[in-house]
Design a protein around this motif. Structure first.
Motif, PDB file in Angstrom:
ATOM      1  N   ALA A 204       0.839  -1.206   0.000  1.00 18.01           N
ATOM      2  CA  ALA A 204       0.000   0.000   0.000  1.00 18.01           C
ATOM      3  C   ALA A 204       0.870   1.250   0.000  1.00 18.01           C
ATOM      4  O   ALA A 204       0.582   2.224  -0.715  1.00 18.01           O
ATOM      5  CB  ALA A 204      -0.929  -0.005   1.209  1.00 18.01           C
ATOM      6  N   GLY A 205       1.958   1.220   0.771  1.00 15.80           N
ATOM      7  CA  GLY A 205       2.855   2.369   0.814  1.00 15.80           C
ATOM      8  C   GLY A 205       3.554   2.624  -0.507  1.00 15.80           C
ATOM      9  O   GLY A 205       3.749   3.781  -0.902  1.00 15.80           O
ATOM     10  N   ILE A 206       3.935   1.557  -1.208  1.00 14.62           N
ATOM     11  CA  ILE A 206       4.564   1.721  -2.525  1.00 14.62           C
ATOM     12  C   ILE A 206       3.606   2.421  -3.478  1.00 14.62           C
ATOM     13  O   ILE A 206       4.002   3.344  -4.221  1.00 14.62           O
ATOM     14  CB  ILE A 206       4.987   0.353  -3.092  1.00 14.62           C
ATOM     15  CG1 ILE A 206       6.138  -0.233  -2.267  1.00 14.62           C
ATOM     16  CG2 ILE A 206       5.391   0.474  -4.558  1.00 14.62           C
ATOM     17  CD1 ILE A 206       6.468  -1.676  -2.620  1.00 14.62           C
ATOM     18  N   LEU A 207       2.341   2.012  -3.479  1.00 18.52           N
ATOM     19  CA  LEU A 207       1.358   2.588  -4.394  1.00 18.52           C
ATOM     20  C   LEU A 207       1.016   4.027  -4.024  1.00 18.52           C
ATOM     21  O   LEU A 207       0.955   4.908  -4.889  1.00 18.52           O
ATOM     22  CB  LEU A 207       0.102   1.725  -4.410  1.00 18.52           C
ATOM     23  CG  LEU A 207       0.274   0.348  -5.052  1.00 18.52           C
ATOM     24  CD1 LEU A 207      -0.888  -0.575  -4.685  1.00 18.52           C
ATOM     25  CD2 LEU A 207       0.374   0.465  -6.575  1.00 18.52           C
ATOM     26  N   THR A 208       0.807   4.294  -2.738  1.00 24.25           N
ATOM     27  CA  THR A 208       0.425   5.653  -2.351  1.00 24.25           C
ATOM     28  C   THR A 208       1.596   6.623  -2.514  1.00 24.25           C
ATOM     29  O   THR A 208       1.375   7.821  -2.730  1.00 24.25           O
ATOM     30  CB  THR A 208      -0.097   5.682  -0.904  1.00 24.25           C
ATOM     31  OG1 THR A 208       0.885   5.121  -0.015  1.00 24.25           O
ATOM     32  CG2 THR A 208      -1.393   4.893  -0.787  1.00 24.25           C
ATOM     33  N   ALA A 209       2.827   6.106  -2.448  1.00 22.90           N
ATOM     34  CA  ALA A 209       3.992   6.975  -2.675  1.00 22.90           C
ATOM     35  C   ALA A 209       4.036   7.491  -4.105  1.00 22.90           C
ATOM     36  O   ALA A 209       4.701   8.502  -4.382  1.00 22.90           O
ATOM     37  CB  ALA A 209       5.276   6.219  -2.355  1.00 22.90           C
ATOM     38  N   GLN A 210       3.312   6.832  -5.019  1.00 20.73           N
ATOM     39  CA  GLN A 210       3.247   7.289  -6.415  1.00 20.73           C
ATOM     40  C   GLN A 210       2.085   8.262  -6.639  1.00 20.73           C
ATOM     41  O   GLN A 210       1.840   8.682  -7.777  1.00 20.73           O
ATOM     42  CB  GLN A 210       3.082   6.086  -7.364  1.00 20.73           C
ATOM     43  CG  GLN A 210       4.044   4.942  -7.109  1.00 20.73           C
ATOM     44  CD  GLN A 210       5.473   5.389  -7.065  1.00 20.73           C
ATOM     45  OE1 GLN A 210       5.937   6.120  -7.953  1.00 20.73           O
ATOM     46  NE2 GLN A 210       6.210   4.944  -6.046  1.00 20.73           N
ATOM     47  N   GLY A 211       1.352   8.586  -5.574  1.00 16.97           N
ATOM     48  CA  GLY A 211       0.250   9.537  -5.689  1.00 16.97           C
ATOM     49  C   GLY A 211      -1.118   8.898  -5.731  1.00 16.97           C
ATOM     50  O   GLY A 211      -2.124   9.607  -5.833  1.00 16.97           O
ATOM     51  N   LEU A 212      -1.200   7.565  -5.654  1.00 17.59           N
ATOM     52  CA  LEU A 212      -2.489   6.879  -5.707  1.00 17.59           C
ATOM     53  C   LEU A 212      -3.148   6.902  -4.333  1.00 17.59           C
ATOM     54  O   LEU A 212      -2.513   6.592  -3.323  1.00 17.59           O
ATOM     55  CB  LEU A 212      -2.298   5.433  -6.158  1.00 17.59           C
ATOM     56  CG  LEU A 212      -3.573   4.591  -6.321  1.00 17.59           C
ATOM     57  CD1 LEU A 212      -4.441   5.143  -7.444  1.00 17.59           C
ATOM     58  CD2 LEU A 212      -3.215   3.128  -6.586  1.00 17.59           C
ATOM     59  N   ALA A 213      -4.421   7.254  -4.301  1.00 18.04           N
ATOM     60  CA  ALA A 213      -5.161   7.237  -3.046  1.00 18.04           C
ATOM     61  C   ALA A 213      -5.300   5.803  -2.552  1.00 18.04           C
ATOM     62  O   ALA A 213      -5.575   4.887  -3.341  1.00 18.04           O
ATOM     63  CB  ALA A 213      -6.535   7.864  -3.232  1.00 18.04           C
ATOM     64  N   ALA A 214      -5.135   5.588  -1.249  1.00 19.01           N
ATOM     65  CA  ALA A 214      -5.272   4.242  -0.694  1.00 19.01           C
ATOM     66  C   ALA A 214      -6.659   3.656  -0.971  1.00 19.01           C
ATOM     67  O   ALA A 214      -6.809   2.439  -1.123  1.00 19.01           O
ATOM     68  CB  ALA A 214      -5.010   4.276   0.809  1.00 19.01           C
ATOM     69  N   SER A 215      -7.659   4.518  -1.077  1.00 17.23           N
ATOM     70  CA  SER A 215      -9.017   4.046  -1.340  1.00 17.23           C
ATOM     71  C   SER A 215      -9.161   3.421  -2.719  1.00 17.23           C
ATOM     72  O   SER A 215     -10.175   2.778  -3.006  1.00 17.23           O
ATOM     73  CB  SER A 215     -10.000   5.208  -1.211  1.00 17.23           C
ATOM     74  OG  SER A 215      -9.693   6.237  -2.147  1.00 17.23           O
TER      75      SER A 215
END
Length: 335
Positions: A204-215
């Protein structure tokens, strides 16, 4: 609007959604011997079902969903039970047949949302594994904004992206590229975590670090690790967690699925611990033996059997509706 294989539709039209299914796929790359060291041969048939349940990955025919007519027949059964939409999550590494999905949707009357991505490293074709991060981002953006290669429709989300117990270079590149492409287009990403590790919050942290909302992150098959503390930790990131019902198979010594009673208990515990947890439900059919014609539960299992069981366990109909209808629509809706 929701991108489907027959074009965009309003989110309100989806109905009950199975968020992680496979209609046409080839997972024979995952073939392994039985626990006694043999490979089973021939078509799936009643006399070998005991051996197969004991060693689910040991029959090549079981690992291929390869008949469009069977897919349509199974979808029709699910539609009769109330299923409106399936997310077809077959990614590279599992032999996707994207171009055939529109015909399945037309013939069955079931809405199909196609995911696009790459599965776990050991399944990936060499050409996909060789793509650098920029090339992967371009591939994802093309599938989301223009069309899935070889088709005239756009992907509705990215996935099913696989991660191994130790995230490989190819898997890491795909996660970062998908996070950026999905963030840019307001799209979701579905993830299949390796049950041998506890990497959900890290991914989840890898994805949100790219600007993607966790939702916009869906962790599929979360029931592969029925550890309430771990599942709540993932849920607390703001991501969506998916429980997949109907598979109760052995894969190797000390490696087997949970059963549906355990899944129901874990889901009830999560909802008690985190009443606002974002949850979706599915059957995750990916092998031939899961089809009703071969004695499996089929794509309608959640609606026919799990929903009544959840109601008997005290889960309110409104909460079930949220898991089957509201949350999938929120996840898949694109600006």
């Amino acid at each position: 609007m929701i991108e489907t294989v027959l074009g965009p539709v309003p989110a309100a039209s989806l109905g009950a959604v199975a968020t992680n299914e496979h209609l046409l796929t080839d997972s024979t790359v995952l073939l392994r011997p039985t626990r006694e060291g043999e490979i089973l041969h021939g078509p799936i048939r009643p006399e070998i079902l005991g051996d197969l349940r004991w060693s689910w990955l040991s029959l090549p025919d079981n690992l291929a969903l390869d008949d469009p007519d069977d897919a349509v027949a199974e979808l029709l059964l699910a539609r009769a039970a109330g299923l409106g939409t399936v997310v077809e999550a077959t990614s590279w590494g599992m032999g996707p047949r994207h171009a055939e999905l529109p015909e399945l949707s037309r013939r069955s009357g079931v809405t199909i949302v196609a995911a696009y991505g790459g599965y776990i490293d050991k399944t990936l074709p060499e050409w996909w594994r060789a793509l650098d991060e920029s090339q992967l981002e371009t591939a994802f953006r093309t599938a989301l904004q223009d069309a899935v290669p070889g088709t005239s429709f756009r992907a509705g989300l990215l996935g099913l992206l696989g991660t191994s117990a130790e995230i490989t270079g190819a898997e890491g590149r795909a996660l970062r590229a998908a996070g950026r492409a999905a963030a840019e287009t307001g799209t979701a990403v579905s993830i299949r975590l390796d049950a041998a590790a506890r990497r959900g919050p890290e991914v989840a942290g890898i994805l949100t670090a790219q600007g993607l909302a966790a939702s916009r992150v869906l962790f599929c098959n979360i029931d592969k690790v029925l550890d309430l503390a771990y599942i709540t930790e993932i849920s607390d990131t703001g991501a969506v967690v998916e429980f997949a019902f109907g598979s109760e198979h052995h894969f190797a010594d000390r490696a087997r699925d949970a059963n549906d009673d355990d899944r129901i208990a874990a889901l009830c515990a999560l909802l008690a611990e985190r009443p606002e947890a974002r949850v979706t439900l599915t059957c995750s059919v990916w092998t031939k033996g899961q089809l009703t014609r071969h004695g499996g539960m089929g794509y309608a299992h959640v609606l026919r059997r799990i929903v009544p069981a959840l109601e008997r366990a005290g889960i309110a109909p409104q909460r079930i509706h949220r898991m089957l209808v509201t949350e999938p629509a929120l996840l898949l809706d694109r600006p």
